[in-house]
Design a protein around this motif. Structure first.
Motif: not given
Length: 258
Positions: A94, A116, A119-120, A125, A128
């Motif tokens: 993250t 988020i 990353m998805s 994700l 993270a």
């Protein structure tokens, strides 16, 4: 009007010409792949456009000379993924992605959601909370792409957007290569112009709208995958015989080495 217009671009280093009279244009929502043998000038082209190396010629972004953009404004509009992204600090996934939001002043809540979402899109994700230094090369690569996507994620933050990717599928397995290219395709559809270097010509043909072929610093072909990926041209550019067939489902060219 093209979002990115490059005219008569030339790069010379130590009296050696690395690029000569390169012309290209990119529209919002399109993906252009630059292909060619090692040393053809693919990475040099991306570096020249991003301002990392000096060059001659005319480079306009959204109708203005790209180097006239103030640095922070340009960082909100242009993101680049280099071939090598060294990071030795023990940041979490993250934290790595959130570095991209520095040029913006959108606030913690929006920035966190953008990270988020990015990353998805890259299927990372689950990384993270992992330390970046403990990840595999492929996992690091996908996190780095999530980072550059997060940098220019929303049109409402800066308007026109340009994404430069230098060999983004390096170190990825076949499944994640296609996942990455689908993510880039979806991202381009939000109004982003994408220019990327790719070694896998079949992968480029499957996902890119336009191909630019470089050989010894010059453009030798430009157009759709069907018009560019011919056996005669590839044999000339790569000095090896290949067979080009049509994919039975997609109708796109598939390049097979001898």
């Amino acid at each position: 009007m093209s979002l990115l217009a490059v005219n008569k671009l030339q790069v010379t280093v130590a009296d050696k010409t690395l690029l000569r009279d390169i012309n290209l244009s990119l529209n919002a929502g399109s993906i252009t792949a630059v292909i060619g043998p090692n040393g053809a000038g693919k990475t040099t082209l991306l570096k020249a456009i991003s301002g990392d190396i000096p060059c001659r010629g005319d480079i306009k972004f959204a109708g203005q000379p790209i180097y006239h953009w103030e640095a922070a404004a340009r960082a909100r509009k242009l993101a680049i993924l280099s071939q090598h992204n060294s990071l030795e600090f023990a940041f979490t996934g993250t934290e790595v992605v959130s570095l991209a939001r520095g040029p913006h002043s959108t606030g913690t809540r929006i920035d966190s959601q953008i990270c988020i979402d990015a990353m998805s899109a890259m299927d990372v994700l689950h990384l993270a909370g992992r330390l970046y230094t403990t990840l595999s090369g492929g996992e690091q690569q996908r996190l780095q792409l999530a980072r550059v996507l997060a940098q220019i994620w929303r049109a409402e933050d800066a308007g026109e957007r340009l994404l430069l990717l230098d060999e983004p599928v390096t170190s990825l397995d076949m499944g994640h290569q296609h996942q990455l290219m689908r993510a880039v395709r979806d991202f381009a559809a939000t109004g982003v112009a994408v220019l990327m270097t790719v070694h896998d010509m079949t992968l480029a043909a499957a996902y890119c709208d336009h191909l630019l072929v470089l050989k010894q610093g010059e453009c030798v072909a430009s157009g759709s995958a069907q018009s560019v990926l011919t056996e005669s041209l590839l044999a000339e550019v790569f000095a090896t015989e290949v067979t080009v067939i049509t994919h039975p489902k997609t109708g796109k060219p598939v390049v097979i080495g001898q």
